[in-house]
Design a protein around this motif. Structure first.
Motif, mmCIF file in Angstrom:
data_model
loop_
_atom_site.group_PDB
_atom_site.id
_atom_site.type_symbol
_atom_site.label_atom_id
_atom_site.label_comp_id
_atom_site.label_asym_id
_atom_site.label_seq_id
_atom_site.Cartn_x
_atom_site.Cartn_y
_atom_site.Cartn_z
ATOM 1 N N GLN A 1 13.237 2.384 2.270
ATOM 2 C CA GLN A 1 11.857 1.963 1.997
ATOM 3 C C GLN A 1 11.759 0.444 1.835
ATOM 4 O O GLN A 1 10.892 -0.200 2.427
ATOM 5 N N VAL A 2 12.662 -0.143 1.064
ATOM 6 C CA VAL A 2 12.635 -1.598 0.869
ATOM 7 C C VAL A 2 13.056 -2.308 2.154
ATOM 8 O O VAL A 2 12.518 -3.368 2.496
ATOM 9 N N LEU A 3 14.013 -1.735 2.884
ATOM 10 C CA LEU A 3 14.417 -2.329 4.158
ATOM 11 C C LEU A 3 13.232 -2.359 5.123
ATOM 12 O O LEU A 3 12.971 -3.379 5.776
ATOM 13 N N GLY A 4 12.500 -1.239 5.220
ATOM 14 C CA GLY A 4 11.342 -1.208 6.107
ATOM 15 C C GLY A 4 10.297 -2.247 5.724
ATOM 16 O O GLY A 4 9.723 -2.919 6.586
ATOM 17 N N SER A 5 10.051 -2.407 4.419
ATOM 18 C CA SER A 5 9.070 -3.406 3.957
ATOM 19 C C SER A 5 9.531 -4.819 4.274
ATOM 20 O O SER A 5 8.729 -5.682 4.659
ATOM 21 N N SER A 6 10.818 -5.085 4.120
ATOM 22 C CA SER A 6 11.363 -6.415 4.409
ATOM 23 C C SER A 6 11.277 -6.719 5.899
ATOM 24 O O SER A 6 10.927 -7.838 6.303
ATOM 25 N N LEU A 7 11.598 -5.719 6.731
ATOM 26 C CA LEU A 7 11.503 -5.906 8.180
ATOM 27 C C LEU A 7 10.056 -6.151 8.601
ATOM 28 O O LEU A 7 9.774 -6.989 9.464
ATOM 29 N N ARG A 8 9.120 -5.422 7.978
ATOM 30 C CA ARG A 8 7.699 -5.648 8.286
ATOM 31 C C ARG A 8 7.286 -7.068 7.936
ATOM 32 O O ARG A 8 6.585 -7.736 8.712
ATOM 33 N N SER A 9 7.739 -7.542 6.787
ATOM 34 C CA SER A 9 7.398 -8.907 6.373
ATOM 35 C C SER A 9 7.975 -9.953 7.321
ATOM 36 O O SER A 9 7.412 -11.041 7.458
ATOM 37 N N ALA B 1 2.496 3.228 6.618
ATOM 38 C CA ALA B 1 1.086 2.920 6.886
ATOM 39 C C ALA B 1 0.879 1.414 7.034
ATOM 40 O O ALA B 1 0.119 0.968 7.901
ATOM 41 N N ARG B 2 1.559 0.636 6.216
ATOM 42 C CA ARG B 2 1.405 -0.826 6.303
ATOM 43 C C ARG B 2 1.999 -1.378 7.593
ATOM 44 O O ARG B 2 1.506 -2.363 8.141
ATOM 45 N N VAL B 3 3.051 -0.744 8.075
ATOM 46 C CA VAL B 3 3.579 -1.127 9.394
ATOM 47 C C VAL B 3 2.530 -0.840 10.461
ATOM 48 O O VAL B 3 2.289 -1.666 11.359
ATOM 49 N N CYS B 4 1.882 0.322 10.369
ATOM 50 C CA CYS B 4 0.840 0.673 11.329
ATOM 51 C C CYS B 4 -0.331 -0.312 11.269
ATOM 52 O O CYS B 4 -0.889 -0.701 12.304
ATOM 53 N N LEU B 5 -0.707 -0.719 10.065
ATOM 54 C CA LEU B 5 -1.772 -1.719 9.936
ATOM 55 C C LEU B 5 -1.383 -3.024 10.604
ATOM 56 O O LEU B 5 -2.195 -3.646 11.297
ATOM 57 N N ALA B 6 -0.133 -3.442 10.402
ATOM 58 C CA ALA B 6 0.337 -4.686 11.017
ATOM 59 C C ALA B 6 0.334 -4.581 12.541
ATOM 60 O O ALA B 6 0.193 -5.597 13.242
ATOM 61 N N ALA B 7 0.489 -3.354 13.053
ATOM 62 C CA ALA B 7 0.490 -3.129 14.498
ATOM 63 C C ALA B 7 -0.911 -2.841 15.040
ATOM 64 O O ALA B 7 -1.064 -2.545 16.227
ATOM 65 N N SER C 1 -4.531 5.163 8.098
ATOM 66 C CA SER C 1 -5.406 5.909 7.190
ATOM 67 C C SER C 1 -4.890 7.325 6.971
ATOM 68 O O SER C 1 -4.876 7.829 5.837
ATOM 69 N N ALA C 2 -4.448 7.975 8.042
ATOM 70 C CA ALA C 2 -3.931 9.345 7.913
ATOM 71 C C ALA C 2 -2.675 9.377 7.043
ATOM 72 O O ALA C 2 -2.499 10.283 6.221
ATOM 73 N N LEU C 3 -1.821 8.363 7.200
ATOM 74 C CA LEU C 3 -0.595 8.306 6.395
ATOM 75 C C LEU C 3 -0.917 8.079 4.915
ATOM 76 O O LEU C 3 -0.304 8.687 4.031
ATOM 77 N N VAL C 4 -1.890 7.213 4.645
ATOM 78 C CA VAL C 4 -2.263 6.934 3.253
ATOM 79 C C VAL C 4 -2.862 8.176 2.606
ATOM 80 O O VAL C 4 -2.568 8.489 1.439
ATOM 81 N N GLU C 5 -3.698 8.887 3.337
ATOM 82 C CA GLU C 5 -4.290 10.104 2.769
ATOM 83 C C GLU C 5 -3.231 11.178 2.522
ATOM 84 O O GLU C 5 -3.329 11.951 1.565
ATOM 85 N N ALA D 1 -3.484 0.711 -0.927
ATOM 86 C CA ALA D 1 -3.336 0.977 0.504
ATOM 87 C C ALA D 1 -4.659 1.419 1.120
ATOM 88 O O ALA D 1 -4.990 1.042 2.252
ATOM 89 N N ARG D 2 -5.421 2.215 0.384
ATOM 90 C CA ARG D 2 -6.744 2.604 0.876
ATOM 91 C C ARG D 2 -7.642 1.382 1.055
ATOM 92 O O ARG D 2 -8.426 1.312 2.014
ATOM 93 N N ALA D 3 -7.545 0.435 0.138
ATOM 94 C CA ALA D 3 -8.339 -0.797 0.261
ATOM 95 C C ALA D 3 -7.928 -1.574 1.501
ATOM 96 O O ALA D 3 -8.780 -2.118 2.219
ATOM 97 N N GLN D 4 -6.621 -1.644 1.779
ATOM 98 C CA GLN D 4 -6.143 -2.354 2.963
ATOM 99 C C GLN D 4 -6.618 -1.676 4.240
ATOM 100 O O GLN D 4 -7.008 -2.349 5.207
ATOM 101 N N VAL D 5 -6.602 -0.344 4.251
ATOM 102 C CA VAL D 5 -7.087 0.389 5.418
ATOM 103 C C VAL D 5 -8.584 0.148 5.603
ATOM 104 O O VAL D 5 -9.056 -0.086 6.732
ATOM 105 N N ALA D 6 -9.340 0.190 4.520
ATOM 106 C CA ALA D 6 -10.785 -0.047 4.599
ATOM 107 C C ALA D 6 -11.074 -1.445 5.146
ATOM 108 O O ALA D 6 -12.006 -1.628 5.946
#
Length: 291
Positions: A77-85, A114-120, A127-131, A146-151
């Motif tokens: 999870q942290v690796l994925g977040s770091s790679l996204r950043s 979901a945040r990776v998807c937003l970045a892409a 949104s589906a992942l957050v829900e 995360a819902r706020a970021q999707v909105a």
């Protein structure tokens, strides 16, 4: 593992949890031998480096941990977040998918993906992942954020404001929730609350240039001299311009020449004001801030 070493690891986790990643790294510096290879040492060090935006270092540490211990969802999870950043979105997606293959219902992994998807640019998928994450952790502050970021990505300003307010209610001092709430408040026309939240977030993260710039822009909009321009801040300038011209010519066609001329003079004065005042106010505020 002896008690002093265990205590040091617990303290490292404590500093990370309360938002002092530098202290986490200081605690971990004292570990030697097998203690330095404990899975928690990799986890805490990688998370601390990620929090400090030292993502390239975090990636190396976390990959070392995965090589030592094999697939482990928290490390992934942290690796994925770091790679996204770092902008490495395919690699980040792979890390989150590997984590979800081990624990499909983990809210942190779902939100991270979901945040990776937003970045892409895949807001609907995000949104589906957050829900889905919300179904497992409905009261989570991370879900609200995360819902706020999707909105925001979907252009739903009022939904963003509602969800960011929920996130802020969980932790009023959280700078990320403050930043989301400030942005949402500005987008929904509450510039005073927007500035308060953005200024608080910027003060908590002085190294974030984008956040400082957003706080300064909010400060500019809240200046008394900007009051005449606020009603038009959220409108398309071209639409406003076309509307003004239509009114001027409409009054003239209706035989109201003097009224048309008066409106044209008022509109011209407003245009000059909008061109001259904001740069002057911005320059004055920048001088006060020492930039």
């Amino acid at each position: 593992m002896n008690e002093p070493t265990e205590a040091r690891l617990r303290m490292a986790g404590h500093w990370l949890q309360i938002g002092h990643p530098e202290r986490t790294l200081d605690e971990l510096q004292g570990l030697t031998g097998n203690a330095a290879l404990d899975y928690r040492a990799y986890m805490f060090r990688g998370a601390a480096l990620h929090t400090l935006d030292r993502n390239a270092e975090a990636i190396d540490v976390l990959r070392d941990g995965l090589a030592q211990y094999g697939p482990f969802p928290p490390l992934l999870q942290v690796l994925g977040s770091s790679l996204r950043s770092e902008g490495q979105l395919p690699e980040a997606e792979a890390a989150f998918l590997q984590g979800l293959s081990l624990d499909p219902n983990d809210p942190d992994l779902l939100i991270g993906y979901a945040r990776v998807c937003l970045a892409a640019g895949q807001a609907e998928k995000a949104s589906a992942l957050v829900e889905r994450a919300a179904s497992y952790a409905p009261e989570s502050a991370a879900v609200s954020a995360a819902r706020a970021q999707v909105a925001f990505a979907l252009g739903n300003d009022r939904d963003m404001h509602r969800h960011s307010t929920e996130a802020l209610s969980h932790d009023p001092e959280d700078p990320n929730a403050r930043a989301l709430h400030g942005t949402a408040s500005m987008l929904t026309g509450d510039s005073r609350s927007g500035y308060t939240s953005l200024a608080s977030a910027a003060a908590s993260q002085p190294g974030d240039a984008d956040l400082r710039a957003a706080a300064r822009q909010a400060k500019l909009i809240n200046h008394p001299l900007m009051l005449p321009l606020r009603p038009f801040a959220r409108l398309n300038p071209l639409v406003v311009w076309i509307g003004a011209v239509a009114i001027i010519y409409g009054l003239r066609i209706a035989g109201l020449g003097p009224l048309s001329f008066a409106f044209a003079m008022i509109w011209l004065g407003f245009c000059v004001y909008s061109w001259v005042v904001p740069p002057l106010v911005r320059r004055w505020l920048n001088r006060r801030w020492g930039t």
